[in-house]
Every structure is written in structure tokens, then in C-alpha cells.
Scaffold this motif. Structure first.
Motif, PDB file in Angstrom:
ATOM      1  N   GLY A 147       0.788  -1.223   0.000  1.00 49.62           N
ATOM      2  CA  GLY A 147       0.000   0.000   0.000  1.00 49.62           C
ATOM      3  C   GLY A 147       0.818   1.270   0.000  1.00 49.62           C
ATOM      4  N   ARG A 148       2.109   1.168  -0.297  1.00 53.34           N
ATOM      5  CA  ARG A 148       2.985   2.340  -0.251  1.00 53.34           C
ATOM      6  C   ARG A 148       3.456   2.794  -1.628  1.00 53.34           C
ATOM      7  NH1 ARG A 148       4.770   3.115   5.044  1.00 53.34           N
ATOM      8  NH2 ARG A 148       3.213   2.222   6.436  1.00 53.34           N
ATOM      9  N   VAL A 149       2.930   2.183  -2.695  1.00 52.26           N
ATOM     10  CA  VAL A 149       3.300   2.569  -4.064  1.00 52.26           C
ATOM     11  C   VAL A 149       2.087   3.190  -4.750  1.00 52.26           C
ATOM     12  CG1 VAL A 149       3.913   1.701  -6.364  1.00 52.26           C
ATOM     13  CG2 VAL A 149       5.164   0.917  -4.355  1.00 52.26           C
ATOM     14  N   LEU A 150       2.305   4.321  -5.405  1.00 46.90           N
ATOM     15  CA  LEU A 150       1.243   5.035  -6.110  1.00 46.90           C
ATOM     16  C   LEU A 150       1.672   5.275  -7.539  1.00 46.90           C
ATOM     17  CD1 LEU A 150      -1.482   6.659  -5.842  1.00 46.90           C
ATOM     18  CD2 LEU A 150      -0.049   8.670  -5.442  1.00 46.90           C
ATOM     19  N   GLY A 151       0.861   4.845  -8.493  1.00 49.85           N
ATOM     20  CA  GLY A 151       1.134   5.095  -9.900  1.00 49.85           C
ATOM     21  C   GLY A 151       0.536   6.420 -10.337  1.00 49.85           C
ATOM     22  N   ILE A 152       1.280   7.159 -11.152  1.00 52.88           N
ATOM     23  CA  ILE A 152       0.814   8.411 -11.755  1.00 52.88           C
ATOM     24  C   ILE A 152       0.757   8.182 -13.257  1.00 52.88           C
ATOM     25  CG2 ILE A 152       1.251  10.870 -12.055  1.00 52.88           C
ATOM     26  CD1 ILE A 152       0.834  10.176  -9.154  1.00 52.88           C
ATOM     27  N   HIS A 237      -0.779   8.227 -26.430  1.00 49.99           N
ATOM     28  CA  HIS A 237       0.443   8.422 -25.680  1.00 49.99           C
ATOM     29  C   HIS A 237       0.130   8.765 -24.223  1.00 49.99           C
ATOM     30  CE1 HIS A 237       2.648   9.592 -29.657  1.00 49.99           C
ATOM     31  NE2 HIS A 237       2.491   8.293 -29.527  1.00 49.99           N
ATOM     32  N   ALA A 238       0.947   8.247 -23.311  1.00 51.51           N
ATOM     33  CA  ALA A 238       0.780   8.530 -21.889  1.00 51.51           C
ATOM     34  C   ALA A 238       2.152   8.557 -21.234  1.00 51.51           C
ATOM     35  CB  ALA A 238      -0.101   7.475 -21.230  1.00 51.51           C
ATOM     36  N   TYR A 239       2.240   9.301 -20.149  1.00 55.95           N
ATOM     37  CA  TYR A 239       3.458   9.342 -19.325  1.00 55.95           C
ATOM     38  C   TYR A 239       3.113   8.784 -17.953  1.00 55.95           C
ATOM     39  CZ  TYR A 239       7.368  11.211 -16.575  1.00 55.95           C
ATOM     40  OH  TYR A 239       8.450  11.337 -15.741  1.00 55.95           O
ATOM     41  N   THR A 240       3.888   7.822 -17.489  1.00 62.52           N
ATOM     42  CA  THR A 240       3.594   7.212 -16.200  1.00 62.52           C
ATOM     43  C   THR A 240       4.867   7.061 -15.373  1.00 62.52           C
ATOM     44  OG1 THR A 240       2.545   5.305 -15.106  1.00 62.52           O
ATOM     45  CG2 THR A 240       3.806   4.859 -17.102  1.00 62.52           C
ATOM     46  N   PHE A 241       4.721   7.256 -14.077  1.00 58.41           N
ATOM     47  CA  PHE A 241       5.812   7.003 -13.140  1.00 58.41           C
ATOM     48  C   PHE A 241       5.187   6.604 -11.809  1.00 58.41           C
ATOM     49  CE2 PHE A 241       4.846  11.520 -13.095  1.00 58.41           C
ATOM     50  CZ  PHE A 241       4.802  11.851 -11.749  1.00 58.41           C
ATOM     51  N   HIS A 242       6.021   6.209 -10.862  1.00 53.23           N
ATOM     52  CA  HIS A 242       5.530   5.714  -9.578  1.00 53.23           C
ATOM     53  C   HIS A 242       6.211   6.433  -8.425  1.00 53.23           C
ATOM     54  CE1 HIS A 242       4.396   2.428 -12.296  1.00 53.23           C
ATOM     55  NE2 HIS A 242       3.437   2.183 -11.434  1.00 53.23           N
ATOM     56  N   LEU A 243       5.439   6.611  -7.364  1.00 56.84           N
ATOM     57  CA  LEU A 243       5.934   7.195  -6.129  1.00 56.84           C
ATOM     58  C   LEU A 243       5.848   6.157  -5.029  1.00 56.84           C
ATOM     59  CD1 LEU A 243       4.002  10.606  -6.217  1.00 56.84           C
ATOM     60  CD2 LEU A 243       6.233  10.088  -7.225  1.00 56.84           C
ATOM     61  N   MET A 244       6.814   6.188  -4.118  1.00 55.30           N
ATOM     62  CA  MET A 244       6.788   5.318  -2.949  1.00 55.30           C
ATOM     63  C   MET A 244       6.877   6.169  -1.696  1.00 55.30           C
ATOM     64  SD  MET A 244       9.454   2.345  -1.693  1.00 55.30           S
ATOM     65  CE  MET A 244      10.635   3.552  -1.028  1.00 55.30           C
ATOM     66  N   GLU A 245       5.994   5.913  -0.748  1.00 56.48           N
ATOM     67  CA  GLU A 245       6.081   6.583   0.538  1.00 56.48           C
ATOM     68  C   GLU A 245       7.353   6.111   1.239  1.00 56.48           C
ATOM     69  OE1 GLU A 245       3.535   6.881   4.712  1.00 56.48           O
ATOM     70  OE2 GLU A 245       2.577   6.162   2.875  1.00 56.48           O
ATOM     71  N   SER A 246       8.183   7.051   1.647  1.00 55.17           N
ATOM     72  CA  SER A 246       9.498   6.675   2.185  1.00 55.17           C
ATOM     73  C   SER A 246       9.453   6.339   3.668  1.00 55.17           C
ATOM     74  CB  SER A 246      10.514   7.797   1.940  1.00 55.17           C
ATOM     75  OG  SER A 246      10.095   9.001   2.561  1.00 55.17           O
ATOM     76  N   LEU A 247       8.624   7.005   4.416  1.00 59.11           N
ATOM     77  CA  LEU A 247       8.627   6.830   5.865  1.00 59.11           C
ATOM     78  C   LEU A 247       8.081   5.463   6.249  1.00 59.11           C
ATOM     79  CD1 LEU A 247       9.203   8.217   8.584  1.00 59.11           C
ATOM     80  CD2 LEU A 247       6.817   9.012   8.576  1.00 59.11           C
ATOM     81  N   GLY A 248       8.926   4.651   6.892  1.00 57.87           N
ATOM     82  CA  GLY A 248       8.488   3.355   7.379  1.00 57.87           C
ATOM     83  C   GLY A 248       8.249   2.321   6.298  1.00 57.87           C
ATOM     84  N   THR A 249       8.819   2.516   5.104  1.00 53.66           N
ATOM     85  CA  THR A 249       8.603   1.601   3.986  1.00 53.66           C
ATOM     86  C   THR A 249       9.920   0.966   3.562  1.00 53.66           C
ATOM     87  OG1 THR A 249       6.817   3.020   3.175  1.00 53.66           O
ATOM     88  CG2 THR A 249       7.679   1.374   1.653  1.00 53.66           C
ATOM     89  N   MET A 250       9.903  -0.344   3.313  1.00 54.50           N
ATOM     90  CA  MET A 250      11.082  -1.042   2.804  1.00 54.50           C
ATOM     91  C   MET A 250      10.842  -1.456   1.354  1.00 54.50           C
ATOM     92  SD  MET A 250      13.010  -4.566   3.959  1.00 54.50           S
ATOM     93  CE  MET A 250      11.926  -5.621   2.984  1.00 54.50           C
ATOM     94  N   TRP A 251      11.707  -0.977   0.478  1.00 57.13           N
ATOM     95  CA  TRP A 251      11.699  -1.400  -0.926  1.00 57.13           C
ATOM     96  C   TRP A 251      12.307  -2.800  -0.989  1.00 57.13           C
ATOM     97  CZ3 TRP A 251       9.542   0.244  -5.271  1.00 57.13           C
ATOM     98  CH2 TRP A 251      10.036  -0.213  -6.503  1.00 57.13           C
ATOM     99  N   SER A 252      11.582  -3.760  -1.553  1.00 59.23           N
ATOM    100  CA  SER A 252      12.048  -5.140  -1.511  1.00 59.23           C
ATOM    101  C   SER A 252      13.381  -5.297  -2.240  1.00 59.23           C
ATOM    102  CB  SER A 252      11.026  -6.084  -2.132  1.00 59.23           C
ATOM    103  OG  SER A 252      11.556  -7.401  -2.209  1.00 59.23           O
ATOM    104  N   PRO A 253      14.377  -5.913  -1.601  1.00 56.25           N
ATOM    105  CA  PRO A 253      15.645  -6.182  -2.279  1.00 56.25           C
ATOM    106  C   PRO A 253      15.504  -7.228  -3.376  1.00 56.25           C
ATOM    107  CG  PRO A 253      15.624  -7.233  -0.124  1.00 56.25           C
ATOM    108  CD  PRO A 253      14.392  -6.388  -0.197  1.00 56.25           C
TER     109      PRO A 253
END
Length: 270
Positions: A147-152, A237-253
Motif C-alpha cells: 500500500g505504499r506505491v502510487l502510480g501516476i 500516448h501517456a506518461y507514467t511514473f511511480h511514487l513510494m512513501e518513504s517513511l516506514g517503507t522497505m523497498w524489496s531487495p
């Protein structure tokens, strides 16, 4: 747009996606399309790096999932192509500008036009956490907790039923992630594999989401979505990127995409 209204935030939390019409102006969309035209005109992709991009699991593992050109693209601008645009030797069968499926994965970092949009004040909001087959973004961008990743997703042209608008299963972001793409190694060579499997989603559950040029769609990392094949004579055509909430979140290795010394994951705002 400083932040979402309470009603917008509630709808996003309930559905797992939200449409914001008129996010970019027509001029801003045209500038991004013109810049893409310049990048494509100057692209030089060696024959052995010409990858047909796919969201089908077996094709993913066979093509981009085993190709260094894709797996090392997280901090670079690289080009991925539609199916059927090359002959058996890798030469173009169509004009190169008609062959592109996706340009990734660091337009937001290295290209000034896209960097300006990605880091614009309109995007800096701290108040909310070919055919593309049904999927969840967190399959490829997994975090703990979820629940910490948001697509734009920003429409640079009108996205319609005919030219491949997005479709969503409202509320499907509450059931977790059904599969994950993870890093794997064959000896010293980096590959990928999938954990779990994608369910067969009932087509009747999907809701089409046509939008006008300049609209932005917020996409929860676990909401199931897709797009149909473009059956029209118009591009989408579309432009897309993603945001991740940094506080208290671990990006999976284990994620295929990992930060690098050249491009660590930067904060969107401070």
C-alpha cells in the motif's frame, strides 16, 4: 492543486484509482510529445538489444526478464518496442517512430522536460499515500508494508474505448498481491522469475476509464487494471511514473528494479 479533497481521497481509498481531469494543459502535453519525438529520432538501439515489450508472463520472462538491456534500465533512458515491428534479423518493418511501446525507466531523472513535470508543484502532494493484460503494479514494485506505491498515469492524448484507455476493477486493491516478479540468478547472470500466479479475472468486473488529454489517473499499487488493444487509427500516448512513501517503507531487495549509485531513489519533495 495543493491536495486531494476529502471526497476525492475517500473515492481513491474505496476504488483504488482516481481520475483528475485537466491536470496538464494541452501545451504541456504537446511539449512532452515533441520531446519524445526528438528522443526517438535520435535513438540508436543495437540489433541484439531490440526487445518487444510484453505484459504476458511467459513473454516477460523470455524477453525483458532475461535481457540486461531491460534489467539495467532503471537509471537510463531506453527503448522497448511493439510486437511484430522487426524482421527476423531485427530490422524495422515499420517507421521507428511507430514502433515504440515504452520508453523507460529514467525519463523522470535524465530528461529535463519529463523531470520538470515529475517534480512540478502539481505532483508534490503529501496527502495521499499494445494491450496490457490485467496486473497489479506491486507485482513488479513490491514494498513492505504493502500500500505504499502510487502510480501516476498522465494522458498526453485522449484515451478512449477505441484507442486503449485504462480499465480497473474497483476495490481490487484490498486483496493483497497475487504474484511477484523477483530477481533470480543463473550463475552470475541476472534473470527474473515469478512467485505466485495471476488469477483469471472476470472481464465483467472491469470498468473502462476514458479520459481527455491532460488528465491524471492515480493508481493504487494493488488495484487490478489493464488496457485493451488499440483498434483505432489514433495513438494514445501517456506518461507514467511511480511514487513510494518513504517513511516506514522497505523497498524489496528482490524487486527487479533497484536503486543505483547513479540514480538512488530521490525524494519528490522535502
Amino acid at each position: 492543486m495543493a491536495c486531494l479533497s476529502p471526497s476525492q481521497l475517500q473515492k481513491f481509498q474505496e476504488d483504488g484509482f482516481l481520475v483528475l481531469e485537466g491536470f496538464l494543459s494541452a501545451d504541456e502535453c504537446v511539449a512532452m510529445q515533441q520531446r519524445i519525438g526528438e528522443l526517438v529520432a535520435d535513438m540508436d538501439v543495437p540489433l541484439h538489444c531490440r526487445i518487444e515489450f510484453s505484459t504476458q508472463e511467459e513473454e516477460q520472462l523470455r524477453s525483458q526478464g532475461k535481457k540486461d538491456y531491460f534489467l539495467s534500465s532503471g537509471d537510463k533512458i531506453r527503448f522497448f518496442f511493439e510486437k511484430g515491428v522487426f524482421d527476423e534479423k531485427g530490422n524495422f518493418l515499420v517507421p521507428p517512430e511507430k514502433s515504440i511501446n515504452k520508453i523507460g525507466h529514467a525519463l523522470h531523472a535524465h530528461d529535463p522536460v519529463f523531470r520538470h513535470v515529475t517534480h512540478s508543484p502539481k505532483v508534490q502532494q503529501p496527502h495521499f499515500g499494445g494491450e496490457v493484460s490485467p496486473h497489479q503494479d506491486s507485482t513488479f514494485l513490491y514494498t513492505e508494508p504493502l500500500g505504499r506505491v502510487l502510480g501516476i498515469w498522465i494522458a498526453l492524448e485522449d484515451a478512449t474505448l477505441e484507442n486503449g484507455c485504462l480499465w480497473f476493477i474497483p476495490g481490487s486493491h484490498t486483496g493483497g498481491v497475487s504474484r511477484r516478479m523477483v530477481r533470480a540468478f543463473a550463475g552470475l547472470k541476472l534473470n527474473t522469475r515469478f512467485l505466485g500466479s495471476e488469477p483469471v479475472w472476470d472481464d465483467s468486473l472491469f470498468v473502462p476509464t476514458p479520459v481527455q488529454r491532460g488528465a491524471l489517473i492515480l493508481i493504487h499499487g494493488e488495484v487490478v487494471h489493464k488496457s485493451e488493444q488499440n483498434l483505432s487509427d489514433r495513438s494514445r500516448h501517456a506518461y507514467t511514473f511511480h511514487l513510494m512513501e518513504s517513511l516506514g517503507t522497505m523497498w524489496s531487495p528482490e524487486n527487479w528494479l533497484q536503486p543505483t549509485a547513479e540514480l538512488p531513489f530521490p525524494p519528490l519533495y522535502t
